[in-house]
Scaffold this motif. Structure first.
Motif, PDB file in Angstrom:
ATOM      1  N   ASN A   1       0.819  -1.207   0.000  1.00 47.39           N
ATOM      2  CA  ASN A   1       0.000   0.000   0.000  1.00 47.39           C
ATOM      3  C   ASN A   1       0.859   1.265   0.000  1.00 47.39           C
ATOM      4  OD1 ASN A   1      -2.604   1.153  -0.013  1.00 47.39           O
ATOM      5  ND2 ASN A   1      -2.464   1.589   2.160  1.00 47.39           N
ATOM      6  N   SER A   2       2.175   1.091   0.223  1.00 47.36           N
ATOM      7  CA  SER A   2       3.123   2.202   0.126  1.00 47.36           C
ATOM      8  C   SER A   2       4.225   1.885  -0.887  1.00 47.36           C
ATOM      9  CB  SER A   2       3.744   2.511   1.494  1.00 47.36           C
ATOM     10  OG  SER A   2       2.786   2.979   2.402  1.00 47.36           O
ATOM     11  N   ALA A   3       3.885   1.078  -1.884  1.00 48.87           N
ATOM     12  CA  ALA A   3       4.880   0.652  -2.868  1.00 48.87           C
ATOM     13  C   ALA A   3       5.375   1.824  -3.707  1.00 48.87           C
ATOM     14  CB  ALA A   3       4.287  -0.415  -3.779  1.00 48.87           C
ATOM     15  N   GLY A   4       6.659   1.801  -4.040  1.00 47.81           N
ATOM     16  CA  GLY A   4       7.212   2.755  -4.982  1.00 47.81           C
ATOM     17  C   GLY A   4       6.907   2.317  -6.406  1.00 47.81           C
ATOM     18  N   THR A   5       6.919   3.247  -7.344  1.00 43.06           N
ATOM     19  CA  THR A   5       6.600   2.924  -8.729  1.00 43.06           C
ATOM     20  C   THR A   5       7.831   2.875  -9.630  1.00 43.06           C
ATOM     21  OG1 THR A   5       6.168   5.259  -9.219  1.00 43.06           O
ATOM     22  CG2 THR A   5       4.289   3.910  -8.555  1.00 43.06           C
ATOM     23  N   ILE A   6       9.013   3.187  -9.095  1.00 42.84           N
ATOM     24  CA  ILE A   6      10.203   3.153  -9.953  1.00 42.84           C
ATOM     25  C   ILE A   6      11.074   1.935  -9.692  1.00 42.84           C
ATOM     26  CG2 ILE A   6      10.263   5.656 -10.179  1.00 42.84           C
ATOM     27  CD1 ILE A   6      12.631   5.647  -8.267  1.00 42.84           C
ATOM     28  N   ASN A   7      10.852   1.240  -8.582  1.00 41.57           N
ATOM     29  CA  ASN A   7      11.632   0.033  -8.327  1.00 41.57           C
ATOM     30  C   ASN A   7      10.724  -1.160  -8.065  1.00 41.57           C
ATOM     31  OD1 ASN A   7      10.742   0.751  -5.760  1.00 41.57           O
ATOM     32  ND2 ASN A   7      12.731   1.598  -5.190  1.00 41.57           N
ATOM     33  N   SER A   8       9.549  -1.127  -8.694  1.00 43.69           N
ATOM     34  CA  SER A   8       8.623  -2.249  -8.603  1.00 43.69           C
ATOM     35  C   SER A   8       9.143  -3.421  -9.409  1.00 43.69           C
ATOM     36  CB  SER A   8       7.242  -1.828  -9.119  1.00 43.69           C
ATOM     37  OG  SER A   8       6.368  -2.930  -9.174  1.00 43.69           O
ATOM     38  N   MET A   9       8.896  -4.623  -8.934  1.00 50.70           N
ATOM     39  CA  MET A   9       9.283  -5.800  -9.707  1.00 50.70           C
ATOM     40  C   MET A   9       8.239  -6.109 -10.772  1.00 50.70           C
ATOM     41  SD  MET A   9      10.142  -9.672  -8.441  1.00 50.70           S
ATOM     42  CE  MET A   9       8.451  -9.992  -7.888  1.00 50.70           C
ATOM     43  N   THR A  10       6.967  -6.019 -10.424  1.00 48.74           N
ATOM     44  CA  THR A  10       5.903  -6.256 -11.387  1.00 48.74           C
ATOM     45  C   THR A  10       5.636  -4.995 -12.204  1.00 48.74           C
ATOM     46  OG1 THR A  10       4.251  -5.689  -9.714  1.00 48.74           O
ATOM     47  CG2 THR A  10       4.838  -8.016  -9.947  1.00 48.74           C
ATOM     48  N   LEU A  11       4.872  -5.155 -13.274  1.00 47.36           N
ATOM     49  CA  LEU A  11       4.583  -4.020 -14.146  1.00 47.36           C
ATOM     50  C   LEU A  11       3.889  -2.900 -13.396  1.00 47.36           C
ATOM     51  CD1 LEU A  11       4.436  -2.967 -17.162  1.00 47.36           C
ATOM     52  CD2 LEU A  11       2.117  -3.911 -17.168  1.00 47.36           C
ATOM     53  N   ASP A  12       2.932  -3.262 -12.538  1.00 48.29           N
ATOM     54  CA  ASP A  12       2.170  -2.259 -11.809  1.00 48.29           C
ATOM     55  C   ASP A  12       1.760  -2.846 -10.469  1.00 48.29           C
ATOM     56  OD1 ASP A  12       1.076   0.239 -11.432  1.00 48.29           O
ATOM     57  OD2 ASP A  12      -0.122   0.206 -13.256  1.00 48.29           O
ATOM     58  N   ASN A  13       1.172  -1.990  -9.647  1.00 47.15           N
ATOM     59  CA  ASN A  13       0.768  -2.424  -8.315  1.00 47.15           C
ATOM     60  C   ASN A  13      -0.578  -3.133  -8.371  1.00 47.15           C
ATOM     61  OD1 ASN A  13       0.893  -2.753  -5.582  1.00 47.15           O
ATOM     62  ND2 ASN A  13       0.788  -0.597  -5.064  1.00 47.15           N
ATOM     63  N   ASN A  14      -0.872  -3.875  -7.314  1.00 44.02           N
ATOM     64  CA  ASN A  14      -2.172  -4.507  -7.155  1.00 44.02           C
ATOM     65  C   ASN A  14      -3.180  -3.451  -6.730  1.00 44.02           C
ATOM     66  OD1 ASN A  14      -4.170  -6.568  -6.734  1.00 44.02           O
ATOM     67  ND2 ASN A  14      -3.717  -6.428  -4.548  1.00 44.02           N
ATOM     68  N   ARG A  15      -4.153  -3.137  -7.591  1.00 53.38           N
ATOM     69  CA  ARG A  15      -5.072  -2.030  -7.328  1.00 53.38           C
ATOM     70  C   ARG A  15      -5.849  -2.221  -6.027  1.00 53.38           C
ATOM     71  NH1 ARG A  15      -7.686   2.162 -10.097  1.00 53.38           N
ATOM     72  NH2 ARG A  15      -8.851   3.305  -8.535  1.00 53.38           N
ATOM     73  N   GLN A  16      -6.259  -3.447  -5.726  1.00 59.61           N
ATOM     74  CA  GLN A  16      -7.041  -3.668  -4.516  1.00 59.61           C
ATOM     75  C   GLN A  16      -6.256  -3.387  -3.237  1.00 59.61           C
ATOM     76  OE1 GLN A  16      -7.156  -5.532  -7.192  1.00 59.61           O
ATOM     77  NE2 GLN A  16      -9.302  -5.753  -7.741  1.00 59.61           N
ATOM     78  N   SER A  17      -4.920  -3.401  -3.330  1.00 60.61           N
ATOM     79  CA  SER A  17      -4.119  -3.076  -2.146  1.00 60.61           C
ATOM     80  C   SER A  17      -4.185  -1.592  -1.806  1.00 60.61           C
ATOM     81  CB  SER A  17      -2.656  -3.486  -2.364  1.00 60.61           C
ATOM     82  OG  SER A  17      -2.525  -4.884  -2.418  1.00 60.61           O
ATOM     83  N   TRP A  18      -4.352  -0.744  -2.811  1.00 59.70           N
ATOM     84  CA  TRP A  18      -4.603   0.675  -2.562  1.00 59.70           C
ATOM     85  C   TRP A  18      -6.087   0.824  -2.227  1.00 59.70           C
ATOM     86  CZ3 TRP A  18      -1.246   1.841  -7.341  1.00 59.70           C
ATOM     87  CH2 TRP A  18       0.050   2.195  -6.944  1.00 59.70           C
ATOM     88  N   SER A  19      -6.468   0.338  -1.059  1.00 62.59           N
ATOM     89  CA  SER A  19      -7.884   0.069  -0.765  1.00 62.59           C
ATOM     90  C   SER A  19      -8.706   1.301  -0.436  1.00 62.59           C
ATOM     91  CB  SER A  19      -7.978  -0.929   0.397  1.00 62.59           C
ATOM     92  OG  SER A  19      -7.334  -2.135   0.066  1.00 62.59           O
TER      93      SER A  19
END
Length: 405
Positions: A142-160
């Motif tokens: 829920n506090s993931a960075g977007t420049i050093n992510s391993m996957t293409l994008d974050n899991n939307r449901q985690s940004w709840s």
């Protein structure tokens, strides 16, 4: 003066938290000192992500192949003294040919602030801050960075709470963060937004939960959101300087963290029942594990993350990707052995989402590969993703080009 201004706009500076995953050519980064002893300085980070995506969503009239500017951001912070910090982060997201503006004045063309906060050091390793911030609770992702992510994008449901009680995963509030040895914490007390994405009128949807508590109950009853995340670092410690959590360290650290978090929004949800407006509390709880370890002697590395989260938005709440119920989300990746600067990291991710208001559950699975041309500073990502919810599954293939400085 002109020389200093020129240096300010030309030098792109990298926060400490990102150095371990960046280009080996970047070294320790560059910063602009504004005092002789270096206690006062300014740093800037800039990045862009461009997507070429194919999606076979037959329910949409859009062309299946689309080019988009997924993210364009600039982040800057200044250490006024060792005890004071100010940070600003602005940019835009998901610009494509359908939402661009002819003269650049449309909503999707506009830059907006993602973060603006000021911070004060209370004691060594303990700080308090206030503003529009990303020191979120519930889980690591829920506090993931977007420049050093391993996957293409974050899991939307985690940004709840994205767009429901906050602005694009950021609340306006006060936070506390720090660590005692291997125990790290972040806690916040925040204002809930009044203009939630859930714009439904309770009178038009009898006995249906609607996340618009502050809009209908006012700030006295539904104005505050409380959140926190608590984590034990069993091996190496991660930087706690900025809130953005790394998705993969590419084997430069030995990380094994176990976390627990939650969120509470009293009277956050309302529903119309027999002519009366009733309220329900919003509560979220999550527990997760993150592991990132080097393997062998040829720069191989393994990354694994798993989270279970339960969101209660009120009885049988459902709105877009959000719903009352629990989900499990996992990611796993492996950096292949290599003695060269260019590195390859295949990965996969999967999510299972159970909503109390639906008969069918939601599934999502993705498999992809990162090609690191120069660490996370320059990489290409190719991912296939399958999502199933209801009668219309969606397949997508996305190629991302990303550079950050």
């Amino acid at each position: 003066m002109k020389k200093w201004l020129l240096c300010f706009f030309l030098i792109l500076l990298l926060p400490d938290v990102f150095l371990a995953q960046g280009s080996p050519d970047y070294g320790s980064g560059i910063r602009l000192n504004i005092s002789n002893d270096g206690s006062k300085y300014i740093r800037i980070l800039a990045w862009g992500q461009v997507w070429l995506q194919y999606a076979d969503n037959k329910a949409s009239d859009e062309r299946p192949v689309e080019l988009s500017l997924r993210r364009a951001r600039v982040l800057t912070y200044a250490q006024i003294t060792p005890k004071f910090l100010i940070l600003t982060h602005f940019g835009l997201n998901s610009m494509n040919s359908s939402n661009m503006s002819s003269v650049g004045k449309g909503a999707s063309s506009q830059l907006f602030f993602h973060d603006v906060w000021v911070q004060y050091q209370l004691h060594k390793n303990h700080e308090i801050g206030a503003g529009l911030h990303y020191w979120n609770g519930v889980s690591r992702i829920n506090s993931a960075g977007t420049i050093n992510s391993m996957t293409l994008d974050n899991n939307r449901q985690s940004w709840s709470t994205l767009g429901l009680s906050d602005q694009f995963a950021r609340h306006l509030g006060v936070y506390f963060k720090g660590n005692i040895g291997s125990f790290f914490y972040r806690m916040s007390v925040n204002e809930a937004i009044a203009n939630s994405l859930d714009e439904r009128n309770p009178a038009d949807y009898p006995d249906v939960a609607i996340y618009g508590g502050r809009r209908y109950r006012g700030s006295r009853s539904a104005g505050l959101v409380f959140s926190g995340y608590y984590e034990f670092a069993l091996l190496d410690h991660e930087s706690n300087f900025l809130p953005f959590r790394a998705g993969s360290y590419l084997g430069t650290k030995k990380i094994l963290n176990v976390g627990l978090g939650g969120l509470y929004h009293p009277n956050g949800v309302v529903r119309q029942v027999t002519g009366e407006l009733e309220s329900e509390d919003v509560t979220m709880l999550a527990t997760d594990v993150f592991c990132d370890l080097p393997v062998g002697k040829r720069n191989a590395a393994v990354t694994v993350y798993g989270v279970y989260q339960y969101n209660h938005y009120g009885r049988d709440y459902l709105f877009g990707p959000y719903g009352t119920g629990g989900f499990v989300y996992t990611t796993a990746g492996f950096v292949l052995p290599s003695d060269k600067a260019v590195r390859i990291q295949p990965y996969l991710h999967s999510g299972y989402f159970h909503y109390t208001s639906t008969i069918e559950d939601r599934w999502a699975v993705g498999v992809g590969t990162n090609l690191y041309l120069n660490g996370h500073n320059s990489k290409l990502t190719l991912e296939y993703k399958y999502e199933s919810f209801g009668l219309q599954p969606v397949n997508s293939v996305t190629l991302q080009a990303m550079i950050y400085l």
